[in-house]
Design a protein around this motif. Sequence first.
Motif, short mmCIF file in Angstrom:
data_model
loop_
_atom_site.label_atom_id
_atom_site.label_comp_id
_atom_site.label_asym_id
_atom_site.label_seq_id
_atom_site.Cartn_x
_atom_site.Cartn_y
_atom_site.Cartn_z
N MET A 223 0.64 -1.39 -0.04
CA MET A 223 -0.11 -0.07 0.00
C MET A 223 0.75 1.35 0.05
O MET A 223 0.27 2.46 -0.22
CB MET A 223 -0.91 0.02 1.19
N SER B 241 2.07 5.09 -4.70
CA SER B 241 1.10 5.66 -5.30
C SER B 241 -0.07 4.81 -6.22
O SER B 241 -1.34 5.19 -6.07
CB SER B 241 1.47 6.95 -5.86
N ASP C 134 -2.53 2.86 -4.07
CA ASP C 134 -3.45 3.84 -3.46
C ASP C 134 -4.46 4.15 -4.56
O ASP C 134 -5.71 4.12 -4.18
CB ASP C 134 -2.77 4.90 -2.85
N ARG D 100 -8.74 3.09 -4.82
CA ARG D 100 -9.55 4.08 -4.81
C ARG D 100 -10.57 4.06 -6.04
O ARG D 100 -11.71 4.23 -5.73
CB ARG D 100 -9.13 5.65 -4.55
N ARG E 278 -7.78 -4.36 3.01
CA ARG E 278 -8.25 -2.98 2.97
C ARG E 278 -9.56 -2.73 2.61
O ARG E 278 -10.38 -1.72 3.11
CB ARG E 278 -7.27 -2.17 1.99
#
Length: 286
Positions: A213, A216, A219, A223, A263
């Motif tokens: 994680m 970038s 992430d 998202r 997550r």
Amino acid sequence: MKIVIVTGMSGAGKSSAINYLEDIGYYCIDNMPPEMLLSFARFIIGSDKLITKVAISVDIRSGELFSKFEDCVNALRAPDVELSVLYLDADDDTLVKRYKETRRKHPLDAEAFGNLYKAISLEREETERAKEMSDFYIDTTDFGMADFRAEMAEFFTDKGTRMAISVISFGFKYGIPKDADLVFDVRCLPNPYYVPELKNKTGLDSQVYDYVMCFSESDEVFRKIYDLLSYMIPMYEKEGKPRLVIAFGCTGGRHRSVSFARRMSEALTQDKFSVRMDHRSLETKS
């Protein structure tokens, strides 16, 4: 304790109603004679609250015993029981069509001398009082399965309770899980397998999770997937889907996929979903 009595016309969808209620957590029994309702309810109440929601199908298949439907249902009414009666119906032509498609014999076939319309008419007479007693009434004449499940959800899904979601991780080298509704491939991200101190750990270890994680790209991928799910899940709920299986896959199913499953499970739990996590490939030797 919640008790739902499912009744109504044969062929109107009682089995589908029982299946839906079972999907949302009800303990379900099909075709119980009315006189057994009270003794069964007492048994459930005395079960130390192991069962808190029950759905029971009671209909004309009980024969002459169905004449005691009203008295037996009323005997269930008590301060600690939340009782409701669901009556399912459809027009005569639709019921006849469904019987012809399934080639089932109507419960009152003998009394109607094989005349299906006559059997339906007799059943309407015998279930009229149950219809008058009902708390919920659904006419399934023009319903597809999605419409029916949406109507059931409106009546019986607890407000604030959302879809049950399973988030799983797996390794593509072992095959895609057959029960997955949505599959996301995270093999595009940096692989901890090639980091010596992480190779023999898994995404359940904080070192691996933090490594996956920290990029970038990870992430941003997370998202974007989360945004997509946030858009799609309400549509699945609207269609009446009781459970969704979301799968994350990487090569071996031990590092990246496990981290993403962790997550996403945390994010969906915060969104008030009932989430179950399952790591399919952790016990498989690479």
